[in-house]
Design an enzyme around this catalytic site. Structure first.
Site, PDB file in Angstrom:
ATOM      1  N   LYS A  96      16.555  12.334   8.839  1.00  0.00           N
ATOM      2  CA  LYS A  96      15.361  13.148   9.099  1.00  0.00           C
ATOM      3  C   LYS A  96      15.202  13.187  10.615  1.00  0.00           C
ATOM      4  CE  LYS A  96      10.363  13.381   8.790  1.00  0.00           C
ATOM      5  NZ  LYS A  96       9.093  12.669   8.485  1.00  0.00           N
ATOM      6  N   GLY A 157      -0.125  12.877   9.833  1.00  0.00           N
ATOM      7  CA  GLY A 157      -1.193  11.923   9.565  1.00  0.00           C
ATOM      8  C   GLY A 157      -2.601  12.486   9.626  1.00  0.00           C
ATOM      9  N   ALA A 184       4.465  16.604   6.652  1.00  0.00           N
ATOM     10  CA  ALA A 184       3.374  16.297   7.591  1.00  0.00           C
ATOM     11  C   ALA A 184       2.128  17.136   7.336  1.00  0.00           C
ATOM     12  CB  ALA A 184       3.800  16.472   9.041  1.00  0.00           C
ATOM     13  N   GLY A 185       0.982  16.441   7.331  1.00  0.00           N
ATOM     14  CA  GLY A 185      -0.313  17.104   7.257  1.00  0.00           C
ATOM     15  C   GLY A 185      -0.959  17.143   5.892  1.00  0.00           C
ATOM     16  N   ASN A 206       3.595  10.404   3.470  1.00  0.00           N
ATOM     17  CA  ASN A 206       3.520   8.996   3.807  1.00  0.00           C
ATOM     18  C   ASN A 206       2.063   8.550   3.891  1.00  0.00           C
ATOM     19  OD1 ASN A 206       5.265   6.821   6.196  1.00  0.00           O
ATOM     20  ND2 ASN A 206       3.720   6.337   4.706  1.00  0.00           N
ATOM     21  N   THR A 207       1.359   8.997   4.936  1.00  0.00           N
ATOM     22  CA  THR A 207       0.003   8.522   5.196  1.00  0.00           C
ATOM     23  C   THR A 207      -0.943   8.770   4.032  1.00  0.00           C
ATOM     24  OG1 THR A 207       0.372   9.004   7.537  1.00  0.00           O
ATOM     25  CG2 THR A 207      -1.894   8.598   6.855  1.00  0.00           C
TER      26      THR A 207
END
Length: 257
Positions: A96, A157, A184-185, A206-207
């Protein structure tokens, strides 16, 4: 099935492994999500010493595919070196690719990203580039050798959800045969559903999972949301209309004198 660089996977959820409250909770979230691919930061692995090695052994025990990332890299040479070290450590050509250009938004430096992608692709890497929703940048990444694109929908995040659905819709329409993974986001399962309803192939999180009150339950919620959005897109959804359309036919209705 989803095909990524000639590898078929059944889950359309990719999961990050950072910032979980404990290794046990991470393991539970991975299992509950049904993911077959997790991302791992080389910086965490090498900085952790013996604990880093134990972390990787725990990930390997889960029986999932590891995709190392170049998180935290801010230039071409740094990203390329990190990718080569990751290939040596994790024994995979998958990477990645992140090349950060802005410290506040963590927006990728798309110029360096394309250059790094070209170098790594030429050296046999299967590059998964973290990019913006810009069509021109996407074209350049494909020309550089990428066969998968991973556009953001909001800053890393931020949990803001898709900020520009029109841009994401255009990307899907412009690259109908390229696997597209939103990276992301994403903050809520409904965000994941909305991008999957646009026809995207997968979501990387992830977050949104690691930072939840119950990461294991949240991983399960995201898995269901992603499957729901994918199934809805495949079923063919109604487009919004400007006028009302009766669901009950008026022909044959009773007439009272």
């Amino acid at each position: 099935m989803l095909t990524l660089y000639d590898t078929e996977v059944s889950s359309r959820l990719l999961l990050g492994t950072a910032r979980y409250p404990s290794p046990a909770i991470l393991a539970g979230a991975v299992k509950r999500s049904g993911t077959e691919i997790v991302t791992v930061s080389l910086r965490r692995e090498t900085a952790g010493g013996r604990s880093g090695g134990a972390f990787f052994e725990m990930i390997r025990a889960l029986g999932v595919r590891v995709m190392p990332n170049t998180a935290g890299c801010h230039g071409v040479s740094e990203a390329v070196l990190t990718a080569k070290m990751a290939r040596e450590l994790f024994g995979t050509n998958w990477i990645k690719l992140e090349v950060i250009g802005n410290h506040d938004t963590l927006q990728p430096d798309v110029f360096s990203l394309v250059e790094a992608a070209r170098i790594l692709s030429a050296e046999g890497f299967k590059v998964f580039p973290y990019t913006t929703d810009d069509l021109v940048v996407a074209e350049k990444l494909l020309e550089a050798g990428c066969r998968v694109l991973m556009p953001w929908c909001a800053p890393i995040g931020s949990a803001a959800g898709p900020l520009n659905l029109s841009a994401l819709r255009s990307m899907r329409a412009h690259f109908p045969d390229v696997p597209l993974i939103v990276d992301a986001g994403i903050g809520r399962p409904s965000h994941a559903t909305s991008v999957m309803e646009l026809g995207f192939d997968a979501v990387l999180l992830n977050t949104a999972v690691a930072g939840a009150g119950d990461p294991v339950a949240m991983a399960n919620a995201f898995a269901k949301a992603i499957d729901s959005g994918h199934e809805a897109f495949g079923a063919g959804m109604l487009e919004p209309r400007d006028v009302a359309v009766p669901s009950t036919p008026i022909i044959g209705k009773a007439v009272f004198a």
